[in-house]
Design a protein around this motif. Sequence first.
Motif, PDB file in Angstrom:
ATOM      1  N   VAL A  83       0.843  -1.190   0.000  1.00 22.12           N
ATOM      2  CA  VAL A  83       0.000   0.000   0.000  1.00 22.12           C
ATOM      3  C   VAL A  83       0.879   1.241   0.000  1.00 22.12           C
ATOM      4  O   VAL A  83       1.810   1.346   0.794  1.00 22.12           O
ATOM      5  N   LYS A 126      -8.307   0.549  -6.780  1.00 17.93           N
ATOM      6  CA  LYS A 126      -7.125  -0.120  -6.256  1.00 17.93           C
ATOM      7  C   LYS A 126      -5.834   0.566  -6.687  1.00 17.93           C
ATOM      8  O   LYS A 126      -4.764  -0.044  -6.670  1.00 17.93           O
ATOM      9  N   ILE A 182      -2.852   0.240  -4.505  1.00 17.21           N
ATOM     10  CA  ILE A 182      -2.333  -1.108  -4.278  1.00 17.21           C
ATOM     11  C   ILE A 182      -1.249  -1.415  -5.300  1.00 17.21           C
ATOM     12  O   ILE A 182      -1.468  -1.297  -6.508  1.00 17.21           O
ATOM     13  N   HIS A 195      -3.608  -9.128  -4.154  1.00 12.77           N
ATOM     14  CA  HIS A 195      -4.845  -8.532  -3.651  1.00 12.77           C
ATOM     15  C   HIS A 195      -6.091  -9.103  -4.328  1.00 12.77           C
ATOM     16  O   HIS A 195      -7.215  -8.780  -3.931  1.00 12.77           O
ATOM     17  N   ASP A 221      -8.383 -10.606   3.062  1.00 21.63           N
ATOM     18  CA  ASP A 221      -7.755  -9.512   2.316  1.00 21.63           C
ATOM     19  C   ASP A 221      -7.910  -8.184   3.047  1.00 21.63           C
ATOM     20  O   ASP A 221      -6.980  -7.375   3.110  1.00 21.63           O
ATOM     21  N   ARG A 279      -4.876  -5.812   4.419  1.00 22.60           N
ATOM     22  CA  ARG A 279      -4.677  -4.424   3.987  1.00 22.60           C
ATOM     23  C   ARG A 279      -4.663  -3.471   5.170  1.00 22.60           C
ATOM     24  O   ARG A 279      -3.851  -2.539   5.229  1.00 22.60           O
ATOM     25  N   ARG A 300      -1.490  -1.165   6.263  1.00 21.11           N
ATOM     26  CA  ARG A 300      -1.533   0.296   6.431  1.00 21.11           C
ATOM     27  C   ARG A 300      -0.971   0.696   7.791  1.00 21.11           C
ATOM     28  O   ARG A 300      -0.243   1.686   7.898  1.00 21.11           O
ATOM     29  N   PHE A 339       3.274  -5.090   3.747  1.00 20.18           N
ATOM     30  CA  PHE A 339       2.509  -6.315   3.985  1.00 20.18           C
ATOM     31  C   PHE A 339       3.436  -7.424   4.457  1.00 20.18           C
ATOM     32  O   PHE A 339       4.525  -7.626   3.910  1.00 20.18           O
TER      33      PHE A 339
END
Length: 572
Positions: free
Chosen positions: A21, A42, A45, A196, A406, A410, A414, A420
Motif C-alpha cells: 500500500v 485499487k 495497491i 490482492h 484480504d 490491507r 496500512r 505487507f
Amino acid sequence: MALGILEPRTDSRLPGTELLVDDDQYEREGAQGRLKHGKGKKTDIILIPQPSDDPNDPLLWPTWKRESAFFFIFLNCIVFAACPGPMIAPATVALASQLHVPIKHVAQLSGYQLLIVGALGPLVSVFAQKYGKRPQFLVASVFGVIGTGICVASFSEASLKTSYRVLLAGRMIQGIGTTAYESLSVAAIGDMFFLHERGLRTALLVLTLASMSSFIAVVAGKLFEDLGARMLFVVLLPIQAVAAVGVVLFVPEMQFRREETGSDNITVDVAAEEKNASEKHEGVTDSQATTPRYANSTTTSTARGTDPTKRRRTFLQDLRVSSGTYSQDSTFKLLGSIFIHFLNPAVLWIQIVSAVLVSFFVGTAYTLAQTFTPPPYRLTVSQNGYFFSGALIGGVIGIISGPLCDFIARRLARRNKGIFEAEFRIPICVVAVVVFGVGWFVFGWALDEGKKAAGERVIGPGQIVVVCSVCYGCVCFATSVASTGAGLYVLDAFPNHATEIFILQMMIKNFLFYAFSSFINDFAAEKGPAHMARVFGIATLAGFTTCVPMYVFGKINRAAVSRWRWMRSFRS
C-alpha cells in the motif's frame, strides 16, 4: 518488530514481505514510480507479483481469459474433486444393505478413493513442475470421466460381490481424476492473479474442496432414495464430460517462465526508503540520498533485457496439451524436494490448521447416517442428506473469509507503514477458533441429549437433529475460514514452493480421510458420537494454539528457510 512479528537478522529480501500500500507519509516516490499499481479503486495497491512485459504472462491475460480459466478450474473442482467422495455418504447404511456388505466397507469406497488421491499427489506435483499444470488437469479430467463410467457399469454386474468390487475400482479411478484438481487448483490462483485478487478466489476453491460436499450430499440423498444408487453416477457422468471439454478449450497453461523476461529483481529496502524520505525533507536531493539496497517488488517496463516484440499466443496455440518442459531436474530430485518441506515448521502448522481440521469434518460425515438412521431419530436416506444443509449454509457463508482475510491484511499493512507481511493472514484464525468451539461442543451436548430417556430430554429428537445440523454448519464455516487463511499464507510466504506445500497438505489430508474410513464408524459405535465430537473439539482448540508462535516467529522462519542451501540445491 512489525505489529508483534519478530524481525530476522537479515538484509536479504524475504518472500511475503512486500510493499503493498502506498503510504504518503514516507513519500516513496522513487520506489512507487517504478512499480505497477492496481486500477480503479485499487490505484493505491502495488501489484504483487509485478507482471513482466511478455503478453503471454498469465498475470497479463485479458480478464475474460483469466476468469474463464478460473471458472472451469472451479467447476472441475466441484465435479471431479468435491462430488465423488460425498455422493454415497447419506446412503451409507442403505447401500450397505443393498450390497450386503458391512457399513465399514461402504465407508471404504470413499476411503480407498481418497487414499489414491493422497498417494498420487507427489507425482502430480512433479509432473506439474516439469511439464506444466494443463497436462495434469487434462489427464485428471479423462480419468475422472472413465472412473464414473465404471461406477455406472458396476450396478449391471451379475452378483452383488462383483458389483462391489467393480464399484470400488471405479471409485479408485475417480480418485486419479481428483488428484490434480485438489492439489494444483489453489496454486494456479497464484499463477494468474495478483496478491490482492486472491482472497475471494481462494475462498471459493476452499468452499469447493471442503464444503461443497455438503450440497452434493443433500442432492445425492434425495436422488438415491427416489432413483437408486446407479443414477447418482449416471447424472454425474455427462456433467463431468462437459467440464472436461471446458478444460480443453478454456484452461491454457498458466505456468510461466518468468526468468525468460530478463527482468532484474530491483527491490525496495523499506528502511533505506524511509531514510531517503527523511533526508529529502532535510534538504538532501534524491541523487544524494542513499541508494536502495534491496526490494520487495520487481520492476516492469524499465527492466533491462525485456523483449516487447513478443506476440500473444493465439487461441489455437493455447490448445496444445503441453507447452514444453519447465524444469530440467530429474523426477527423483523434484520428488525429494517435496518431502524436504516437512522440515519447515510453517508446513507442519498448515497441516494442523487445515489438513487435520478438514479430516475431522469429513470423518464425521462417515458417521452421520450411522448416528441418525436408528432410533430415536429414524432419518431416511433423503433426510440424512438434508442434514448436510447446515454445512452447506456454513460453507457458503464461509466465502466471506476470502475478502475478510484480504481486508485484514490491507488494514494491518496500512498500520505497518504500507508493508505487507505474510503473517497478516493468520489473525483471521481467531474467528475460526470461536466458531469451532461452538460447533463441536454444542454438537456433543445435543447428541448426549439424544441418549437420554424421552422424559429427561431438554429438546426432542427432531430439535436435536436441527441443532446438530447447525453445529455441523459452524464446523464447516470455521474449516473454510482456517483453510482459506492457511492457503493464502502459503501463496504469500512461500510462492516458489506453493505447489509442493499444497501437495503435502492434500496428501496428509487424504491419508487421514482414508484412516478415518477404517476406524471412525467402529469408534463412534463404541464410544458414542457425542464423545467423538468432544475429542475433535479439544484437538481442534489445542491445534490452534500454534497460531500464536506462527505469527510471532513466522518471519524468522521465512528467513531461515530462504537460507537453506540444501533447499536451493534441490531447486537449482
